[in-house]
Motif scaffolding. Sequence first.
Motif: not given
Length: 217
Positions: A199, A97-99
């Motif tokens: 997303h 996962q992105t930050y």
Amino acid sequence: MQNATLEEKSAEGIVVISGRQFMTNSKGGLDPIDAVKPQHKLQDQTVRKCIAFALDLSAQIGRFRGHTVADLGALDAILAEKYEVKIGGPKGNRTYQTYDGLMRVQVQVSDLISFGPELQIAKSLIDECLIEWSADSRPEIQSVVTRAFNTDREGQVNKADIFMLLNLEIQDDRWKRAMEAIRDAIRITGSKEYVRFYHRKSVQDDWMAITIDMAKA
């Protein structure tokens, strides 16, 4: 030079022989292009155009999957070596996962399952039960059994319905032996890895799948 011309024309389904143009028919023969109906020519051109795009897109997806697997593998190696951290559970399922929590990549590993000869023993025992219960058995049980053992075009039984049988609470000893035979019949023949992408606009929103499947796009 003549060979180059023939090869270029063949990409459009047209063969040139002694200056005359032909189209290959479904039996492998050659029909003079003037004898081919206009609607058949149009259909031929349209299908060739669609297939050309499809082949190109398929190659792109193949390269994309290869790059994705390589990138995630490299990340796993870095985390394992530098931080002694391993992402994922015992079966190999992993989530990245992105930050900011707005993008996610999931790797899911599914077992490939087949059934051994014990499945036929289970089928015989279940048939005995259904014959004896015919007057009293619930139609939904008969329906599940029928679906479970109906083979598809590849000769495979319906795994989901086979597993549904295991969830039925039936006290008949033959049924219990049949369920035991089904469990003994299960063979794990390998595994397949699926990569899925998600997303969302904010952390309050639900995840939305990034669709790469044409049927769901």
